[in-house]
Write a protein that holds these residues in place. Structure first.
Motif, PDB file in Angstrom:
ATOM      1  N   ASP A 158     -18.340  44.693  60.606  1.00  0.00           N
ATOM      2  CA  ASP A 158     -18.229  45.861  59.737  1.00  0.00           C
ATOM      3  C   ASP A 158     -19.539  46.187  59.027  1.00  0.00           C
ATOM      4  OD1 ASP A 158     -15.510  46.230  60.347  1.00  0.00           O
ATOM      5  OD2 ASP A 158     -14.918  44.780  58.816  1.00  0.00           O
ATOM      6  N   HIS A 159     -20.335  45.175  58.754  1.00  0.00           N
ATOM      7  CA  HIS A 159     -21.612  45.382  58.058  1.00  0.00           C
ATOM      8  C   HIS A 159     -22.786  45.568  59.018  1.00  0.00           C
ATOM      9  CE1 HIS A 159     -19.805  43.109  54.391  1.00  0.00           C
ATOM     10  NE2 HIS A 159     -19.572  44.416  54.308  1.00  0.00           N
ATOM     11  N   ALA A 160     -22.529  45.506  60.330  1.00  0.00           N
ATOM     12  CA  ALA A 160     -23.608  45.556  61.320  1.00  0.00           C
ATOM     13  C   ALA A 160     -24.429  46.840  61.232  1.00  0.00           C
ATOM     14  CB  ALA A 160     -23.043  45.383  62.722  1.00  0.00           C
ATOM     15  N   ALA A 165     -31.333  52.302  54.403  1.00  0.00           N
ATOM     16  CA  ALA A 165     -31.057  53.706  54.104  1.00  0.00           C
ATOM     17  C   ALA A 165     -29.590  53.969  53.780  1.00  0.00           C
ATOM     18  CB  ALA A 165     -31.496  54.588  55.274  1.00  0.00           C
ATOM     19  N   SER A 166     -28.721  52.989  54.008  1.00  0.00           N
ATOM     20  CA  SER A 166     -27.315  53.165  53.645  1.00  0.00           C
ATOM     21  C   SER A 166     -27.166  53.319  52.139  1.00  0.00           C
ATOM     22  CB  SER A 166     -26.479  51.965  54.114  1.00  0.00           C
ATOM     23  OG  SER A 166     -26.538  51.826  55.512  1.00  0.00           O
ATOM     24  N   TYR A 183     -21.422  53.932  49.009  1.00  0.00           N
ATOM     25  CA  TYR A 183     -21.445  53.449  50.395  1.00  0.00           C
ATOM     26  C   TYR A 183     -20.412  52.344  50.591  1.00  0.00           C
ATOM     27  CZ  TYR A 183     -22.947  51.371  54.738  1.00  0.00           C
ATOM     28  OH  TYR A 183     -22.956  50.874  56.023  1.00  0.00           O
ATOM     29  N   CYS A 184     -20.369  51.402  49.665  1.00  0.00           N
ATOM     30  CA  CYS A 184     -19.389  50.301  49.772  1.00  0.00           C
ATOM     31  C   CYS A 184     -17.957  50.841  49.720  1.00  0.00           C
ATOM     32  CB  CYS A 184     -19.594  49.288  48.654  1.00  0.00           C
ATOM     33  SG  CYS A 184     -21.166  48.404  48.763  1.00  0.00           S
ATOM     34  N   ASP A 185     -17.735  51.779  48.807  1.00  0.00           N
ATOM     35  CA  ASP A 185     -16.393  52.338  48.634  1.00  0.00           C
ATOM     36  C   ASP A 185     -15.924  53.134  49.842  1.00  0.00           C
ATOM     37  OD1 ASP A 185     -16.293  51.179  46.162  1.00  0.00           O
ATOM     38  OD2 ASP A 185     -16.674  53.028  45.038  1.00  0.00           O
ATOM     39  N   SER A 186     -16.857  53.563  50.701  1.00  0.00           N
ATOM     40  CA  SER A 186     -16.443  54.319  51.885  1.00  0.00           C
ATOM     41  C   SER A 186     -15.578  53.461  52.809  1.00  0.00           C
ATOM     42  CB  SER A 186     -17.661  54.869  52.641  1.00  0.00           C
ATOM     43  OG  SER A 186     -18.428  53.813  53.190  1.00  0.00           O
ATOM     44  N   CYS A 187     -15.751  52.139  52.744  1.00  0.00           N
ATOM     45  CA  CYS A 187     -14.866  51.232  53.490  1.00  0.00           C
ATOM     46  C   CYS A 187     -13.919  50.488  52.551  1.00  0.00           C
ATOM     47  CB  CYS A 187     -15.684  50.208  54.276  1.00  0.00           C
ATOM     48  SG  CYS A 187     -16.608  50.921  55.642  1.00  0.00           S
ATOM     49  N   VAL A 192     -11.826  46.856  46.221  1.00  0.00           N
ATOM     50  CA  VAL A 192     -11.828  45.394  46.345  1.00  0.00           C
ATOM     51  C   VAL A 192     -12.788  45.015  47.473  1.00  0.00           C
ATOM     52  CG1 VAL A 192     -10.411  43.346  46.851  1.00  0.00           C
ATOM     53  CG2 VAL A 192      -9.423  45.279  45.600  1.00  0.00           C
ATOM     54  N   TYR A 193     -13.746  44.129  47.186  1.00  0.00           N
ATOM     55  CA  TYR A 193     -14.757  43.771  48.187  1.00  0.00           C
ATOM     56  C   TYR A 193     -14.307  42.664  49.135  1.00  0.00           C
ATOM     57  CZ  TYR A 193     -18.087  46.692  45.637  1.00  0.00           C
ATOM     58  OH  TYR A 193     -18.721  47.740  45.068  1.00  0.00           O
ATOM     59  N   SER A 194     -13.246  41.949  48.816  1.00  0.00           N
ATOM     60  CA  SER A 194     -12.739  40.927  49.735  1.00  0.00           C
ATOM     61  C   SER A 194     -12.191  41.613  50.976  1.00  0.00           C
ATOM     62  CB  SER A 194     -11.630  40.113  49.075  1.00  0.00           C
ATOM     63  OG  SER A 194     -12.105  39.462  47.921  1.00  0.00           O
TER      64      SER A 194
END
Length: 200
Positions: A158-160, A165-166, A183-187, A192-194
């Motif tokens: 998922d992080h690949a 630039a993200s 950017y993180c919240d888009s997934c 929750v980051y777990s």
């Protein structure tokens, strides 16, 4: 008397129609100056590193002088478009049959070219070095209090596609403390980051 009023009204009507005609859109044939200019901007060109990027990418070029944009910081250090945009074959392909008018409408984000992370890391150091600098950064803290170091994310499929630039938007004034959480919240849309806590 009636004749004078009729003539006066007729004259006013003619003047009014003339005024409306003057306000109507003017059309030039292809030999006119407007036709020639419109035609010249539709001519496709062959891209090369010698091309003037600002001809089509006005916003990005302007960001090089805008202190609110990261691009300006890099430009002050002597960075040019070609320093970061090194994907020569991708750039050549993306510019095939491009015209300045078309580019001004759609040249906003990278779609078919990439930024090689080596361009960033050659100046900013390795991810390990960056992770050490941001070890105490609490910018990426989720709703459960879990804090993630943005330069030491877990390596997984998922992080690949995540790269510099993200989160670090070069040609826009949005700071990383806004773009990175977005950017993180888009997934991680549940805040929750777990992983594997939402979709089992």
């Amino acid at each position: 008397m009636h004749l004078r009023i009729t003539v006066a009204l007729a004259t006013c009507g003619i003047v009014a129609l003339g005024g409306l005609a003057a306000c109507a859109p003017q059309h030039n044939d292809e030999t006119g100056s407007e036709g020639a200019n419109a035609e010249s901007t539709q001519v496709a060109f062959t891209w090369s590193y010698d091309s003037t990027c600002a001809q089509c990418h006005e916003k990005e070029d302007g960001s090089m002088d805008d202190a609110a944009c990261l691009a300006a910081t890099h430009a002050a250090e002597g960075t040019t478009c070609a320093t970061c945009h090194t994907d020569e074959s991708g750039l050549a392909s993306a510019h095939e049959n491009a015209t300045p008018d078309e580019a001004k409408k759609r040249a906003t984000k990278l779609r078919s070219t990439t930024i090689d992370e080596a361009a960033c890391l050659s100046c900013h150091g390795s991810y390990e070095e960056l992770a050490a600098k941001t070890a105490d950064l609490a910018l990426l803290t989720d709703s459960e209090g879990t804090t993630v170091n943005p330069h030491a994310m877990p390596e997984n499929e998922d992080h690949a596609s995540t790269d510099c630039a993200s989160c670090h938007v070069m040609h826009d004034s949005e700071p990383a403390d806004e773009s990175a959480p977005e950017y993180c919240d888009s997934c991680h849309h549940a805040g929750v980051y777990s992983c594997h806590t939402c979709h089992d």
